[in-house]
Design a protein around this motif. Structure first.
Motif, PDB file in Angstrom:
ATOM      1  N   THR A   1      -4.541   1.232   7.236  1.00 11.20           N
ATOM      2  CA  THR A   1      -4.330  -0.063   7.873  1.00 11.20           C
ATOM      3  C   THR A   1      -4.777  -1.190   6.957  1.00 11.20           C
ATOM      4  O   THR A   1      -4.103  -2.217   6.846  1.00 11.20           O
ATOM      5  N   ARG A   2      -5.896  -1.006   6.277  1.00 10.35           N
ATOM      6  CA  ARG A   2      -6.372  -2.030   5.346  1.00 10.35           C
ATOM      7  C   ARG A   2      -5.383  -2.223   4.206  1.00 10.35           C
ATOM      8  O   ARG A   2      -5.118  -3.353   3.777  1.00 10.35           O
ATOM      9  N   ALA A   3      -4.806  -1.135   3.704  1.00 12.06           N
ATOM     10  CA  ALA A   3      -3.813  -1.241   2.626  1.00 12.06           C
ATOM     11  C   ALA A   3      -2.569  -1.980   3.117  1.00 12.06           C
ATOM     12  O   ALA A   3      -2.022  -2.823   2.399  1.00 12.06           O
ATOM     13  N   ASN A   4      -2.132  -1.681   4.345  1.00 10.82           N
ATOM     14  CA  ASN A   4      -0.959  -2.376   4.896  1.00 10.82           C
ATOM     15  C   ASN A   4      -1.242  -3.855   5.108  1.00 10.82           C
ATOM     16  O   ASN A   4      -0.389  -4.704   4.840  1.00 10.82           O
ATOM     17  N   LEU A   5      -2.430  -4.197   5.582  1.00  4.66           N
ATOM     18  CA  LEU A   5      -2.783  -5.603   5.767  1.00  4.66           C
ATOM     19  C   LEU A   5      -2.849  -6.342   4.436  1.00  4.66           C
ATOM     20  O   LEU A   5      -2.432  -7.496   4.331  1.00  4.66           O
ATOM     21  N   ALA A   6      -3.373  -5.685   3.409  1.00  2.00           N
ATOM     22  CA  ALA A   6      -3.422  -6.318   2.085  1.00  2.00           C
ATOM     23  C   ALA A   6      -2.015  -6.558   1.549  1.00  2.00           C
ATOM     24  O   ALA A   6      -1.730  -7.618   0.979  1.00  2.00           O
TER      25      ALA A   6
ATOM     26  N   THR B   1      -0.275 -10.214   0.746  1.00  2.00           N
ATOM     27  CA  THR B   1       0.332 -10.519  -0.553  1.00  2.00           C
ATOM     28  C   THR B   1       1.762 -11.017  -0.388  1.00  2.00           C
ATOM     29  O   THR B   1       2.159 -12.010  -1.013  1.00  2.00           O
ATOM     30  N   GLU B   2       2.532 -10.357   0.459  1.00  2.00           N
ATOM     31  CA  GLU B   2       3.913 -10.779   0.689  1.00  2.00           C
ATOM     32  C   GLU B   2       3.973 -12.140   1.368  1.00  2.00           C
ATOM     33  O   GLU B   2       4.818 -12.970   1.022  1.00  2.00           O
ATOM     34  N   ALA B   3       3.079 -12.383   2.311  1.00  2.00           N
ATOM     35  CA  ALA B   3       3.048 -13.685   2.985  1.00  2.00           C
ATOM     36  C   ALA B   3       2.721 -14.788   1.997  1.00  2.00           C
ATOM     37  O   ALA B   3       3.296 -15.877   2.042  1.00  2.00           O
TER      38      ALA B   3
END
Length: 106
Positions: free
Chosen positions: A51-56, A60-62
């Protein structure tokens, strides 16, 4: 099956609308992103590594989406400034303008 399809389509429209709002109101989007980042940091023990990797990756994309208009502005600003001042260039448009300016009027 139809419910899953509607969920995917609704999520797509929601993300598209959020991206449009973020481009329209970048300061508000930055505040929301900062608040979400602060919440995620304060509750980081609750999130798994995946989940932390997906949030990071989402952050980045945002950031890329929000900073793209400013990058485009900085890239094209010198060209617009030269065009506003009437600086002659070597491009086809400048050559045509010089040709038309030198042509006598009838």
């Amino acid at each position: 099956m139809q419910a899953n399809g509607n969920l995917v389509v609704g999520t797509g429209y929601g993300l598209y609308s959020a991206a449009r709002l973020a481009r329209t109101y970048p300061v508000a989007a930055g505040i929301v992103a900062a608040a979400a980042s602060f919440y995620a940091y304060r509750n980081r023990a609750r999130f798994t590594a995946d989940t932390r990797a997906n949030l990071a990756r989402l952050g980045t994309e945002a950031l890329k989406v929000l900073t793209e208009p400013y990058g485009q502005y900085e890239l094209h600003k010198p060209g617009w400034t030269q065009a506003e001042r009437g600086t002659a260039g070597d491009d086809v448009l400048s050559q045509v303008a010089r040709l038309l300016a030198a042509r006598p009027c009838r």
